[in-house]
Structures are given as structure tokens and as C-alpha cells.
Motif scaffolding. Structure first.
Motif, PDB file in Angstrom:
ATOM      1  N   LEU A   1       7.337   1.287  -5.141  1.00 27.07           N
ATOM      2  CA  LEU A   1       5.993   1.214  -5.714  1.00 27.07           C
ATOM      3  C   LEU A   1       6.003   0.976  -7.222  1.00 27.07           C
ATOM      4  O   LEU A   1       4.954   1.048  -7.863  1.00 27.07           O
ATOM      5  N   ARG A   2       7.145   0.654  -7.791  1.00 24.27           N
ATOM      6  CA  ARG A   2       7.210   0.495  -9.248  1.00 24.27           C
ATOM      7  C   ARG A   2       6.227  -0.565  -9.746  1.00 24.27           C
ATOM      8  O   ARG A   2       5.506  -0.344 -10.723  1.00 24.27           O
ATOM      9  N   ASP A   3       6.188  -1.721  -9.091  1.00 26.47           N
ATOM     10  CA  ASP A   3       5.268  -2.780  -9.532  1.00 26.47           C
ATOM     11  C   ASP A   3       3.820  -2.308  -9.462  1.00 26.47           C
ATOM     12  O   ASP A   3       3.014  -2.593 -10.362  1.00 26.47           O
ATOM     13  N   SER A   4       3.480  -1.572  -8.405  1.00 28.90           N
ATOM     14  CA  SER A   4       2.114  -1.065  -8.257  1.00 28.90           C
ATOM     15  C   SER A   4       1.791  -0.046  -9.341  1.00 28.90           C
ATOM     16  O   SER A   4       0.667  -0.012  -9.865  1.00 28.90           O
ATOM     17  N   VAL A   5       2.766   0.787  -9.688  1.00 29.89           N
ATOM     18  CA  VAL A   5       2.561   1.779 -10.739  1.00 29.89           C
ATOM     19  C   VAL A   5       2.357   1.084 -12.084  1.00 29.89           C
ATOM     20  O   VAL A   5       1.446   1.431 -12.855  1.00 29.89           O
ATOM     21  N   GLU A   6       3.184   0.089 -12.375  1.00 32.23           N
ATOM     22  CA  GLU A   6       3.037  -0.645 -13.634  1.00 32.23           C
ATOM     23  C   GLU A   6       1.674  -1.322 -13.715  1.00 32.23           C
ATOM     24  O   GLU A   6       1.037  -1.334 -14.776  1.00 32.23           O
ATOM     25  N   ARG A   7       1.216  -1.865 -12.586  1.00 40.48           N
ATOM     26  CA  ARG A   7      -0.096  -2.521 -12.561  1.00 40.48           C
ATOM     27  C   ARG A   7      -1.213  -1.508 -12.797  1.00 40.48           C
ATOM     28  O   ARG A   7      -2.154  -1.766 -13.556  1.00 40.48           O
ATOM     29  N   ARG A   8      -1.114  -0.325 -12.183  1.00 41.13           N
ATOM     30  CA  ARG A   8      -2.127   0.709 -12.380  1.00 41.13           C
ATOM     31  C   ARG A   8      -2.153   1.169 -13.841  1.00 41.13           C
ATOM     32  O   ARG A   8      -3.226   1.402 -14.406  1.00 41.13           O
ATOM     33  N   VAL A   9      -0.991   1.280 -14.454  1.00 42.80           N
ATOM     34  CA  VAL A   9      -0.916   1.675 -15.866  1.00 42.80           C
ATOM     35  C   VAL A   9      -1.642   0.654 -16.736  1.00 42.80           C
ATOM     36  O   VAL A   9      -2.422   1.014 -17.633  1.00 42.80           O
ATOM     37  N   ARG A  10      -1.417  -0.633 -16.464  1.00 45.17           N
ATOM     38  CA  ARG A  10      -2.090  -1.686 -17.245  1.00 45.17           C
ATOM     39  C   ARG A  10      -3.595  -1.655 -17.008  1.00 45.17           C
ATOM     40  O   ARG A  10      -4.386  -1.791 -17.956  1.00 45.17           O
ATOM     41  N   GLU A  11      -4.009  -1.484 -15.761  1.00 46.19           N
ATOM     42  CA  GLU A  11      -5.437  -1.461 -15.441  1.00 46.19           C
ATOM     43  C   GLU A  11      -6.157  -0.314 -16.142  1.00 46.19           C
ATOM     44  O   GLU A  11      -7.327  -0.447 -16.528  1.00 46.19           O
ATOM     45  N   GLU A  12      -5.460   0.799 -16.310  1.00 45.25           N
ATOM     46  CA  GLU A  12      -6.060   1.961 -16.970  1.00 45.25           C
ATOM     47  C   GLU A  12      -5.950   1.879 -18.491  1.00 45.25           C
ATOM     48  O   GLU A  12      -6.429   2.769 -19.196  1.00 45.25           O
ATOM     49  N   GLY A  13      -5.303   0.829 -18.997  1.00 48.72           N
ATOM     50  CA  GLY A  13      -5.150   0.675 -20.438  1.00 48.72           C
ATOM     51  C   GLY A  13      -4.234   1.711 -21.060  1.00 48.72           C
ATOM     52  O   GLY A  13      -4.455   2.156 -22.194  1.00 48.72           O
ATOM     53  N   LEU A  14      -3.165   2.073 -20.332  1.00 47.42           N
ATOM     54  CA  LEU A  14      -2.289   3.162 -20.772  1.00 47.42           C
ATOM     55  C   LEU A  14      -0.869   2.701 -21.090  1.00 47.42           C
ATOM     56  O   LEU A  14       0.049   3.518 -21.156  1.00 47.42           O
ATOM     57  N   SER A  15      -0.680   1.418 -21.298  1.00 53.18           N
ATOM     58  CA  SER A  15       0.671   0.893 -21.488  1.00 53.18           C
ATOM     59  C   SER A  15       1.387   1.506 -22.685  1.00 53.18           C
ATOM     60  O   SER A  15       2.623   1.585 -22.705  1.00 53.18           O
ATOM     61  N   ASP A  16       0.622   1.942 -23.688  1.00 52.71           N
ATOM     62  CA  ASP A  16       1.246   2.529 -24.877  1.00 52.71           C
ATOM     63  C   ASP A  16       1.429   4.041 -24.751  1.00 52.71           C
ATOM     64  O   ASP A  16       1.956   4.681 -25.668  1.00 52.71           O
ATOM     65  N   ARG A  17       1.022   4.611 -23.596  1.00 54.30           N
ATOM     66  CA  ARG A  17       1.114   6.072 -23.447  1.00 54.30           C
ATOM     67  C   ARG A  17       1.869   6.503 -22.193  1.00 54.30           C
ATOM     68  O   ARG A  17       2.046   7.701 -21.955  1.00 54.30           O
ATOM     69  N   VAL A  18       2.291   5.533 -21.394  1.00 56.52           N
ATOM     70  CA  VAL A  18       3.063   5.832 -20.185  1.00 56.52           C
ATOM     71  C   VAL A  18       4.382   5.071 -20.251  1.00 56.52           C
ATOM     72  O   VAL A  18       4.399   3.863 -20.484  1.00 56.52           O
ATOM     73  N   VAL A  19       5.481   5.774 -20.030  1.00 54.09           N
ATOM     74  CA  VAL A  19       6.811   5.167 -20.012  1.00 54.09           C
ATOM     75  C   VAL A  19       7.424   5.367 -18.637  1.00 54.09           C
ATOM     76  O   VAL A  19       7.446   6.494 -18.124  1.00 54.09           O
ATOM     77  N   LEU A  20       7.905   4.285 -18.019  1.00 56.73           N
ATOM     78  CA  LEU A  20       8.631   4.361 -16.758  1.00 56.73           C
ATOM     79  C   LEU A  20      10.116   4.257 -17.065  1.00 56.73           C
ATOM     80  O   LEU A  20      10.611   3.199 -17.454  1.00 56.73           O
ATOM     81  N   ALA A  21      10.827   5.370 -16.913  1.00 60.19           N
ATOM     82  CA  ALA A  21      12.232   5.434 -17.320  1.00 60.19           C
ATOM     83  C   ALA A  21      13.190   4.986 -16.231  1.00 60.19           C
ATOM     84  O   ALA A  21      14.374   4.771 -16.499  1.00 60.19           O
TER      85      ALA A  21
END
Length: 395
Positions: A261-281
């Protein structure tokens, strides 16, 4: 005579030795799950543990004993299949456990006559058929109803009847059943009179009380640790964090783990406008998981189902508070002083609970004290002793 690099395996005392059979590759351990359980049994146990597993090495001979370092000890390792576990099981035509079973059947006459321990129901059924007179202990790590539900990524969600048929074969043949699942204990007890209730432990040499955690006033760090799969519901984690982020600009989220589900998680992060506050390690070694727990302030675990989640005990051992769904805390270890259990799966409600909890910080020592008895140096020898006594009984 069966030997491994000078070690005479047949001369090992069967009352203090056991074969652990699982699709584990000691040279390439996967963080968490059964790999961690077996690693800790070797590290903290007081028995000779011989591992029958798999290897991705193209040069290691199958069906032959090797001496291999694991958890600071030398173990005897017997690979029966060549499997690269970094390849997603969803892309495989033949499941790992089926290939392990084929290898067991092929090389079964080369294995010494000593008690066995298995960590998957299907392998327990295979051992029951291939080694009819061999005592074995069946470990159960998950709630079967969750494992076979639509919330599971396991193949068993499509083969429910087959799973429960295999379960009956294994549990009725096993000398003992170690159940890391409080929610499924009574059902398992109806299938076997030798069920031992158990909870997961933490390695106290790795997960130690934090000395580097900063004050939440300097920025609150949320942490998620788990596979990016439907069982763990990482999408709900992101959605709940989005609710928190709208009210608390000082809060960030680190997600540790890998999955389909990594791609789906990354997409949800972008949709919520949280790319600068969420890190996928991604997936990281156990020592790095401990380090991130020591740096974080609160961990989120919003799974659809769990057995006895090790990650909760590990987090609390570092002084990290945990907010979990009721399904993610079947051991009911969270009591308000060390974390919070939330009911329901609505992101707005969960986010509101997280915000409320963040405004009332908990002292680290409460968290550490709540899991002291779950330290592996206490729990593992005790579990090995009780299962060893069961080996002498005919199921």
C-alpha cells in the motif's frame, strides 16, 4: 551420523533441543513478526535451537546442515527451499509456505528425531502428516477470524474453509499450542486442550528507556511502525493525522514499514497536503526502530486485528505512549496512564482523541513500568520451559 561442521546433531539431548520450522532465512531476517520471535527464542532461550528454513543464497546447499551465527550464538541451520522473501508474495504463483512444505517432504529423512516448533498453521498440518509420532508445539500469532477476513492481505481470506481445516489437523495433533491471541483463545481451547496463553515480549537490550526524547513543546513527533498493508490500515493513520495536523502545526508523522500500500499511502499524503510533515522511512533494522521510538512522543497503531502486537510492548519499553484501536490492543495493555484505546474507525473521531491525548502528556516511567514483566529475558525462558514439559506428553 547427522552433523554440521563438526557438530554432531544426533548427539544433542532431545530434552533440551528442538527444531524450529518456519520460512525464516537467518541471513536475511525480516523485522517484526515470526522472524523476531524466533530470533529472541535463540537469544534468550536455554535450549539448543536448530532452524529448518529457507535461503535466498544461490550457493548454500539445500538439504544440508550449516552452522550459522544468529543472535550472538551459533545455530544449526537446515535450508529446504530457495526463496527470496524480498519479493512480494502477491506476485508469486507458489506461496512461500507451500515451497517450504515441499522442501520438508523432500528432505524429511535427513532431520533428527527431536521435538519441533512451528509458527504457521499450514506448516503445523504438514508436520502432523509427515512426522506422525513427533511431538511439536504450534505457535499461533494471529486471530484466525481477522487473518481470514476481508481486512487481511493474506491468501487465507480467499481460502477460509481450507485454513480452518488445516487448523483442526494441526491443533489436534500438537503437543501444545502457544496462543498469542487473547481474542481467539477460547475458540482455540475448544480445538485443543493444550493451549498456553502467551503475550509478546520486547528485547530489553534494544528497547531501552529513552534519554534523547525532547520536550513536546519543541515539536510533537507521531510514529507509526508496521507493514503498509490492509491489516495495519496505514491509510487511516494518515487520515487521522490530517485531522491532527489541521489543529497542531507542530506535529509531524514518521511511518516506518514497507508494503503493497505504499503508493496509496503516498497518494493520500499528497491529497491531504501533508508532504512536508509526513516521512515514509520504509523498512529499517530493529535497532533503528528502537531509536525512532526513543525520539518520538506518541505512536499510532490502528490495525483491523492483531494477535499480541510486539510493537506496543517495544514502544512502551522506551517510554513511548501508544494510541491504538481496540482491535490493535487485544491484550488491553493500554490503560490511560501509558496510552489510549479508541473505539471505531472514523478518522475525525480518532484525530480528536489524539488531540485530546496530546494536550495531557504522560510520564515516560508509567509506560516503562507497564511492560517490565514482558522483558524477553523473563518471558522467553518461561515459555520454553512450559512447552518443553508438554513435549513429553502424547497429544
Amino acid at each position: 551420523m547427522i552433523s554440521a561442521e563438526g557438530m554432531e546433531i544426533e548427539e544433542l539431548d532431545p530434552t533440551t533441543s528442538r527444531l524450529v520450522i518456519d520460512q525464516i532465512d537467518p541471513e536475511n531476517l525480516v523485522p517484526g513478526g515470526t522472524d523476531t520471535c524466533i530470533h529472541d527464542l535463540v537469544k534468550f532461550g536455554n535450549e539448543n535451537i536448530l532452524i529448518v528454513g529457507v535461503t535466498r543464497s544461490t550457493t548454500m546447499a539445500l538439504g544440508t546442515w550449516h552452522v550459522f551465527p544468529l543472535a550472538g550464538r551459533k545455530i544449526c541451520f537446515f535450508p529446504v527451499a530457495r526463496i527470496d522473501r524480498t519479493v512480494s508474495t502477491r506476485s508469486l504463483k507458489v506461496p512461500h509456505s507451500f515451497r517450504l512444505a515441499l522442501g520438508l517432504a523432500r528432505y524429511r529423512r535427513r532431520l533428527p528425531n527431536m521435538p519441533a516448533q512451528v509458527h504457521r498453521i499450514e506448516i503445523g498440518a504438514v508436520v502432523a502428516v509427515l512426522f506422525r509420532n513427533r511431538p511439536f508445539c504450534q505457535f499461533v500469532h494471529n486471530d484466525a477470524r481477522g487473518l481470514t477476513s476481508d481486512a487481511s492481505e493474506s491468501v487465507w481470506r480467499k481460502l477460509r474453509r481450507f485454513y480452518f481445516a488445516l487448523e483442526r489437523v494441526s491443533l489436534r495433533s500438537a503437543s501444545s499450542v502457544v496462543a498469542f491471541t487473547a481474542t481467539d483463545y477460547q475458540r482455540l481451547l475448544a480445538l485443543s486442550g493444550n493451549v498456553i496463553p502467551a503475550v509478546t515480549w520486547y528485547d530489553s537490550t534494544v528497547f531501552t528507556p529513552s534519554r534523547i526524547r525532547t520536550s513536546p513543546s519543541e515539536g510533537h513527533k507521531l510514529l507509526f511502525v508496521g507493514r503498509l498493508e490492509s491489516q495495519k490500515d496505514p491509510l487511516l493513520v494518515v487520515s487521522a493525522f490530517a485531522v491532527v495536523a489541521r489543529r497542531r502545526p507542530d506535529v509531524t508523522l514518521l511511518m516506518v514499514g514497507e508494503g503493497s500500500l505504499r503508493d496509496s499511502v503516498e497518494r493520500r499524503v499528497r491529497e491531504e497536503g501533508l508532504s512536508d510533515r509526513v516521512v515514509l522511512a520504509g523498512a529499517v533494522p530493529r535497532s533503528e526502530v528502537a531509536h525512532e521510538m526513543q525520539r518520538a512522543h506518541t505512536m499510532l497503531l490502528l490495525s483491523h486485528f492483531e494477535g499480541s502486537p510486539r510493537v506496543v510492548a517495544e514502544a512502551l519499553a522506551t517510554g513511548l505512549t501508544v494510541i491504538a484501536t481496540s482491535e490493535a490492543d487485544p491484550d488491553r495493555i493500554l490503560d490511560g496512564s501509558n496510552g489510549l484505546r479508541v473505539s471505531g474507525r472514523d478518522s475525525e473521531e480518532i484525530g480528536a482523541k489524539v488531540l485530546e491525548f496530546l494536550s495531557n502528556p504522560v510520564h515516560d516511567e508509567y509506560c516503562c513500568d507497564s511492560v517490565r514483566t514482558r522483558s524477553a529475558d523473563i518471558a522467553v525462558p518461561s515459555l520454553i520451559e512450559v512447552t518443553r514439559k508438554k513435549f513429553s506428553r502424547v497429544p
